[in-house]
Design a protein around this motif. Structure first.
Motif, PDB file in Angstrom:
ATOM      1  N   MET A 138     -22.505  49.860 -15.784  1.00 24.47           N
ATOM      2  CA  MET A 138     -21.866  50.687 -14.654  1.00 24.47           C
ATOM      3  C   MET A 138     -20.597  51.404 -15.087  1.00 24.47           C
ATOM      4  N   THR A 139     -20.649  52.835 -14.557  1.00 24.80           N
ATOM      5  CA  THR A 139     -19.675  53.454 -14.922  1.00 24.80           C
ATOM      6  C   THR A 139     -18.389  53.316 -14.317  1.00 24.80           C
ATOM      7  N   LYS A 140     -17.129  53.925 -14.628  1.00 23.49           N
ATOM      8  CA  LYS A 140     -15.974  53.460 -14.213  1.00 23.49           C
ATOM      9  C   LYS A 140     -16.031  54.095 -12.769  1.00 23.49           C
ATOM     10  N   GLU A 141     -16.670  55.399 -12.559  1.00 26.34           N
ATOM     11  CA  GLU A 141     -16.802  55.808 -11.100  1.00 26.34           C
ATOM     12  C   GLU A 141     -17.458  54.986 -10.139  1.00 26.34           C
ATOM     13  N   GLU A 142     -18.682  54.438 -10.678  1.00 24.70           N
ATOM     14  CA  GLU A 142     -19.457  53.746 -10.016  1.00 24.70           C
ATOM     15  C   GLU A 142     -18.683  52.230  -9.629  1.00 24.70           C
ATOM     16  N   TRP A 143     -17.893  51.653 -10.716  1.00 23.78           N
ATOM     17  CA  TRP A 143     -17.296  50.554 -10.307  1.00 23.78           C
ATOM     18  C   TRP A 143     -16.180  50.932  -9.290  1.00 23.78           C
ATOM     19  N   TYR A 144     -15.228  51.799  -9.422  1.00 23.74           N
ATOM     20  CA  TYR A 144     -14.193  52.153  -8.686  1.00 23.74           C
ATOM     21  C   TYR A 144     -14.765  52.319  -6.966  1.00 23.74           C
ATOM     22  N   ALA A 145     -15.958  53.098  -6.984  1.00 22.26           N
ATOM     23  CA  ALA A 145     -16.510  53.345  -5.771  1.00 22.26           C
ATOM     24  C   ALA A 145     -16.796  52.182  -5.052  1.00 22.26           C
ATOM     25  N   ARG A 146     -17.638  51.266  -5.770  1.00 22.88           N
ATOM     26  CA  ARG A 146     -17.786  50.030  -5.247  1.00 22.88           C
ATOM     27  C   ARG A 146     -16.649  48.856  -5.044  1.00 22.88           C
ATOM     28  N   LEU A 147     -15.490  49.031  -5.758  1.00 21.17           N
ATOM     29  CA  LEU A 147     -14.217  48.217  -5.396  1.00 21.17           C
ATOM     30  C   LEU A 147     -13.436  48.990  -4.016  1.00 21.17           C
ATOM     31  N   PHE A 148     -13.433  50.164  -4.114  1.00 19.75           N
ATOM     32  CA  PHE A 148     -12.467  50.738  -3.051  1.00 19.75           C
ATOM     33  C   PHE A 148     -13.494  50.620  -1.763  1.00 19.75           C
ATOM     34  N   GLU A 149     -14.694  50.491  -1.934  1.00 22.90           N
ATOM     35  CA  GLU A 149     -15.357  50.357  -0.667  1.00 22.90           C
ATOM     36  C   GLU A 149     -15.132  48.883  -0.204  1.00 22.90           C
ATOM     37  N   ARG A 150     -15.317  47.860  -1.103  1.00 20.02           N
ATOM     38  CA  ARG A 150     -15.002  46.690  -0.657  1.00 20.02           C
ATOM     39  C   ARG A 150     -13.612  46.229  -0.210  1.00 20.02           C
ATOM     40  N   LEU A 151     -12.472  47.278  -1.029  1.00 19.49           N
ATOM     41  CA  LEU A 151     -11.194  47.197  -0.114  1.00 19.49           C
ATOM     42  C   LEU A 151     -11.130  47.502   0.804  1.00 19.49           C
ATOM     43  N   GLY A 152     -11.832  48.684   1.318  1.00 20.80           N
ATOM     44  CA  GLY A 152     -11.731  49.352   2.437  1.00 20.80           C
ATOM     45  C   GLY A 152     -12.292  48.416   3.837  1.00 20.80           C
ATOM     46  N   ARG A 153     -13.277  47.500   3.442  1.00 18.38           N
ATOM     47  CA  ARG A 153     -14.075  46.792   4.339  1.00 18.38           C
ATOM     48  C   ARG A 153     -12.950  45.306   4.567  1.00 18.38           C
ATOM     49  N   SER A 154     -12.016  45.171   3.884  1.00 17.47           N
ATOM     50  CA  SER A 154     -11.056  44.095   3.939  1.00 17.47           C
ATOM     51  C   SER A 154     -10.348  44.562   5.200  1.00 17.47           C
ATOM     52  N   LYS A 155     -10.069  43.932   6.058  1.00 14.94           N
ATOM     53  CA  LYS A 155      -8.978  44.154   7.237  1.00 14.94           C
ATOM     54  C   LYS A 155      -7.645  44.107   6.640  1.00 14.94           C
ATOM     55  N   PHE A 156      -7.182  43.128   5.841  1.00 14.45           N
ATOM     56  CA  PHE A 156      -6.110  43.079   5.118  1.00 14.45           C
ATOM     57  C   PHE A 156      -5.735  44.185   4.328  1.00 14.45           C
ATOM     58  N   ARG A 157      -6.454  44.293   3.247  1.00 11.18           N
ATOM     59  CA  ARG A 157      -6.243  45.232   2.239  1.00 11.18           C
ATOM     60  C   ARG A 157      -6.293  46.658   2.883  1.00 11.18           C
ATOM     61  N   SER A 158      -7.115  46.828   3.777  1.00 13.44           N
ATOM     62  CA  SER A 158      -7.153  48.342   4.250  1.00 13.44           C
ATOM     63  C   SER A 158      -5.939  48.669   5.133  1.00 13.44           C
ATOM     64  N   GLY A 159      -5.258  47.697   5.522  1.00 14.73           N
ATOM     65  CA  GLY A 159      -4.516  47.974   6.456  1.00 14.73           C
ATOM     66  C   GLY A 159      -2.875  48.594   5.695  1.00 14.73           C
ATOM     67  N   PHE A 160      -2.905  48.530   4.227  1.00 18.08           N
ATOM     68  CA  PHE A 160      -1.816  48.902   3.630  1.00 18.08           C
ATOM     69  C   PHE A 160      -1.951  50.615   3.503  1.00 18.08           C
ATOM     70  N   HIS A 161      -0.933  51.145   3.740  1.00 16.14           N
ATOM     71  CA  HIS A 161      -0.795  52.576   3.474  1.00 16.14           C
ATOM     72  C   HIS A 161       0.771  53.040   3.183  1.00 16.14           C
ATOM     73  N   LEU A 162       0.849  53.838   2.405  1.00 17.57           N
ATOM     74  CA  LEU A 162       2.294  54.532   1.991  1.00 17.57           C
ATOM     75  C   LEU A 162       3.037  55.352   3.099  1.00 17.57           C
ATOM     76  N   THR A 163       4.372  54.692   3.306  1.00 20.97           N
ATOM     77  CA  THR A 163       5.129  55.280   4.521  1.00 20.97           C
ATOM     78  C   THR A 163       5.442  56.585   3.909  1.00 20.97           C
ATOM     79  N   GLN A 164       6.089  57.319   4.913  1.00 18.69           N
ATOM     80  CA  GLN A 164       6.694  59.062   4.316  1.00 18.69           C
ATOM     81  C   GLN A 164       7.784  58.673   3.264  1.00 18.69           C
TER      82      GLN A 164
END
Length: 164
Positions: free
Chosen positions: A1-27
């Motif tokens: 698996m390439t880095k891009e594929e791994w990251y795509a899967r990782l960020f997709e999983r993180l995005g499905r986590s209600k807790f993880r996806s709730g974090f965002h940078l403030t101004q």
């Protein structure tokens, strides 16, 4: 698996986590990043990972990363690089073993990838808001021009009625 594929899967999983996806940078975080630059932020991430996550045993594991106060802290929670238990669960690194340089650099890269994505999303949001404001301003100007024409027409009609 390439880095891009791994990251795509990782960020997709993180995005499905209600807790993880709730974090965002403030101004304030975004301003800090722009002030310091991404190279400095990357160095901060390296330092935080080396000091707080790399040791084999961390006495306060699960509590060593504040929820806010630095963009890297926010990114660590968003990317599950905030404690050894989260690193084990999300990134499959064995607990009780010191993280080597490659593992540390991987975690830093995940953090920085999230930060860059957040910055891009923030810029896109500003562009959309600006476009919306421009459209509203343009529409408001058109409505005001139409009202001015209507007002002028009413004046002319009124003058015609007053003339014998």
């Amino acid at each position: 698996m390439t880095k891009e594929e791994w990251y795509a899967r990782l960020f997709e999983r993180l995005g499905r986590s209600k807790f993880r996806s709730g974090f965002h940078l403030t101004q304030k975080d975004i301003d800090y990043i722009h002030e310091k630059g991404l190279d400095t932020i990357r160095q901060h991430a390296r330092d935080f990972i080396a000091q707080r996550e790399a040791p084999a045993f961390i006495p306060n594991d699960g509590k060593q990363t504040p929820m806010r106060g630095h963009p890297v802290f926010v990114a660590q929670h968003a990317t599950a690089t905030c404690c050894r238990e989260c690193i084990r669960k999300w990134h499959t690194f064995a607990p009780g073993v010191e993280l080597g340089p490659r593992q540390q650099e991987y975690l830093v890269d995940v953090i920085m990838t999230w930060i860059v994505r957040e910055l891009a999303a923030a810029e896109e949001k500003v562009a959309e808001e600006t476009a919306t404001e421009d459209a509203v301003t343009s529409q408001t100007g058109k409505v005001m021009a139409d009202e001015a024409v209507t007002l002028q027409a009413r004046k002319e009609m009124s003058n015609d009625i007053k003339r014998p």
